[in-house]
Design an enzyme around this catalytic site. Structure first.
Site, mmCIF file in Angstrom:
data_model
loop_
_atom_site.group_PDB
_atom_site.id
_atom_site.type_symbol
_atom_site.label_atom_id
_atom_site.label_comp_id
_atom_site.label_asym_id
_atom_site.label_seq_id
_atom_site.Cartn_x
_atom_site.Cartn_y
_atom_site.Cartn_z
ATOM 1 N NE ARG A 61 20.625 -24.012 8.049
ATOM 2 C CZ ARG A 61 20.532 -22.768 7.554
ATOM 3 N NH1 ARG A 61 21.617 -22.090 7.330
ATOM 4 N NH2 ARG A 61 19.369 -22.213 7.301
ATOM 5 C CB THR A 62 18.378 -30.830 6.777
ATOM 6 O OG1 THR A 62 18.362 -30.069 7.980
ATOM 7 C CG2 THR A 62 18.318 -32.306 7.101
ATOM 8 C CE LYS A 91 0.236 -35.605 -10.996
ATOM 9 N NZ LYS A 91 0.798 -36.664 -11.848
ATOM 10 N NE ARG A 113 13.336 -30.952 7.238
ATOM 11 C CZ ARG A 113 14.124 -29.923 7.567
ATOM 12 N NH1 ARG A 113 13.876 -28.717 7.100
ATOM 13 N NH2 ARG A 113 15.156 -30.108 8.370
ATOM 14 C CG HIS A 142 16.042 -32.056 12.596
ATOM 15 N ND1 HIS A 142 16.771 -32.901 11.777
ATOM 16 C CD2 HIS A 142 16.127 -30.822 12.026
ATOM 17 C CE1 HIS A 142 17.265 -32.203 10.756
ATOM 18 N NE2 HIS A 142 16.884 -30.951 10.889
HETATM 19 C C1 NCD Z 1 15.790 -26.668 11.871
HETATM 20 C C2 NCD Z 1 14.587 -27.493 11.434
HETATM 21 O O1 NCD Z 1 14.289 -27.593 10.241
HETATM 22 O O2 NCD Z 1 13.991 -28.036 12.340
HETATM 23 N N1 NCD Z 1 16.635 -26.359 10.816
HETATM 24 C C3 NCD Z 1 17.588 -27.261 10.450
HETATM 25 O O3 NCD Z 1 17.297 -28.341 10.013
HETATM 26 N N2 NCD Z 1 18.871 -26.916 10.653
HETATM 27 C C4 NCD Z 1 15.456 -25.521 12.724
HETATM 28 C C5 NCD Z 1 14.389 -24.549 12.286
HETATM 29 O O4 NCD Z 1 13.807 -24.638 11.227
HETATM 30 O O5 NCD Z 1 14.159 -23.634 13.094
#
Ligand code: NCD
Length: 333
Positions: A61-62, A91, A113, A142
Site C-alpha cells: 500500500r504505502t 554492495k 522506507r 510510520h
Molecule cells: C504497515 C507497515 O508497513 O508498518 N503496513 C502499511 O504500511 N500499511 C503495517 C504492517 O506491516 O503490519
C-alpha cells in the site's frame, strides 16, 4: 498566524493539532472532493516535479499509493522497491550515501522506507534541501499511515476528541500504532486501551512520552473492552521483527504466533463483533495476516470494518491515496 511550512515528514509528533485541523484535513477533504466530482484538475498539481520512492523493506500500500499519488498529480516517479537487493545497498552502500546521491539528482521529494529505527532522521541529516518522507523506519514510526488513520477516524466518527481508541495486537513492534498513539495524544480526552499479550505491549519509551498527554490502560483480552470502544485498531504480529521467528517458514511462524500471542484474545471473532457498537469502527493498516487471522475475511464486508472501500465510501486504503496526494501537494505544489 503564518502557515507552518512542511519540509521533512519524519515522525508523528512533529504535527500540531492546529496544522492537522487548519491545513492537513482541509487538503485531504479537497482531494477527496475532486475524486467525488470526477474532476481531474489534480493532474497538473505537480507538473514538472519528480519524486524518488526508495524502499528497503517490503510494502504494498504505502509504496504503490505514494507512486500513484505523485503520478496522478503529474509528477515523474522513480522507484526502487527492493533497495536492499537491487540497489547498491546490496554492495554495502550506506543509507546516507544513497540519500546523498539521490538528493543530488534534483528530485523534489524522497519517500523512504528504511529498515532501522531512525533511518528517516539519518536521511534528513544528509538531505537538507530535498524533503524526506518517512514511509516507515523499521519498528520506529510510520507517520503518513497515522495521518491517514486520523483522517479516516475523523471521516467516520466525526471527531478526534473524547474517543476510546483500542489498539490491538503487536504493539511492541508495530510502527503504525506508535505513530497513531502520538497523533491521538494531540487531541483532548482520548483514552487508549492497549490490548496485547504482555510481551507484545507497547514499549515503555513511548508510554513515558504519552503519559500526561493521553490516558491509557493495558489489557490482554479484546472481548472485555470491545463494547466501550469507539475505534478498534487491529494489527498483525510482526514476525519479521522477532529474531527466532523470521527465519521460519510462514506456516510455522503463524502456528507459533497463535500459540504465544493467545490469538483468540487479540483477534476479531463473532463474540467480539457482538459487543462492538454499531457506531464504532474497526480499522487495520493492512496487510492482514491470513495465518494469524486477527481480522478474518468473513468480516471484511461488515459495515463497521473500514479497512477497504464500501460502495461510495473510501476505506483506509482510499484515504491513504488522498492523504499522500495531500501531503505531496503541500510539500511540492
Ligand atoms: C504497515 C507497515 O508497513 O508498518 N503496513 C502499511 O504500511 N500499511 C503495517 C504492517 O506491516 O503490519
Amino acid at each position: 498566524m503564518p502557515k507552518e511550512k512542511l519540509h521533512h515528514i519524519l515522525e508523528a509528533q512533529q504535527f500540531s493539532r492546529q496544522w492537522l485541523e487548519e491545513e492537513f484535513f482541509p487538503e485531504v477533504d479537497y482531494i477527496r472532493q475532486l475524486f467525488k466530482l470526477g474532476a481531474k484538475s489534480y493532474s497538473n498539481f505537480l507538473k514538472g516535479k519528480s519524486v524518488c520512492v526508495l524502499f528497503y523493506e517490503p510494502s504494498s500500500r504505502t509504496r504503490i499509493s505514494f507512486g500513484q499519488a505523485a503520478g496522478l498529480m503529474g509528477a515523474h516517479v522513480e522507484s526502487t522497491s527492493e533497495a536492499k537487493k537491487f540497489s547498491s545497498a546490496a554492495k554495502g552502500e550506506s543509507l546516507k550515501d544513497f540519500i546523498r546521491t539521490v538528493s543530488d539528482y534534483h528530485f523534489d521529494a524522497i519517500v523512504l522506507r528504511s529498515d532501522y529505527v531512525g533511518g528517516a532522521h539519518d536521511a534528513a541529516k544528509v538531505s537538507s534541501e530535498v524533503p524526506i518522507i518517512n514511509a516507515g523506519d523499521g519498528p520506529g514510526q510510520h507517520p503518513t499511515q497515522a495521518l491517514l488513520d486520523v483522517a479516516t477516524i475523523r471521516k467516520f466518527i466525526g471527531t478526534l476528541d473524547g474517543l476510546n481508541v483500542t489498539l490491538v495486537g503487536d504493539l511492541k513492534n508495530g510502527r503504525t500504532v506508535r505513530s497513531l498513539a502520538y497523533l491521538l495524544s494531540k487531541f483532548h480526552d482520548n483514552h487508549l486501551s492497549l490490548v496485547a499479550p504482555r510481551s507484545f505491549q507497547m514499549k515503555p519509551d513511548i508510554l513515558e512520552k504519552l503519559s500526561g498527554k493521553v490516558s491509557f490502560s493495558q489489557h490482554s483480552n479484546l472481548l472485555e473492552i470491545a463494547q466501550n470502544s469507539d475505534v478498534i485498531y487491529m494489527t498483525r504480529l510482526q514476525t519479521e521483527r522477532i529474531p527466532y521467528m523470521k527465519k521460519l517458514p510462514l506456516s510455522w511462524q503463524f502456528a507459533l504466533a497463535k500459540r504465544f500471542m493467545y490469538a483468540k484474545d487479540v483477534s476479531i471473532n463473532e463474540a467480539v463483533m457482538e459487543k462492538v457498537r454499531d457506531d464504532a469502527i474497526i480499522m487495520h493498516p493492512l496487510p492482514g495476516s491470513e495465518g494469524f487471522d486477527e481480522l478474518p475475511e468473513r468480516f471484511t464486508d461488515d459495515p463497521r470494518v473500514r479497512a477497504f472501500r464500501k460502495t461510495d465510501q473510501p476505506g483506509q486504503t482510499g484515504m491513504g491515496l488522498y492523504t499522500r496526494m495531500a501531503l505531496l501537494k503541500m510539500l511540492l505544489g
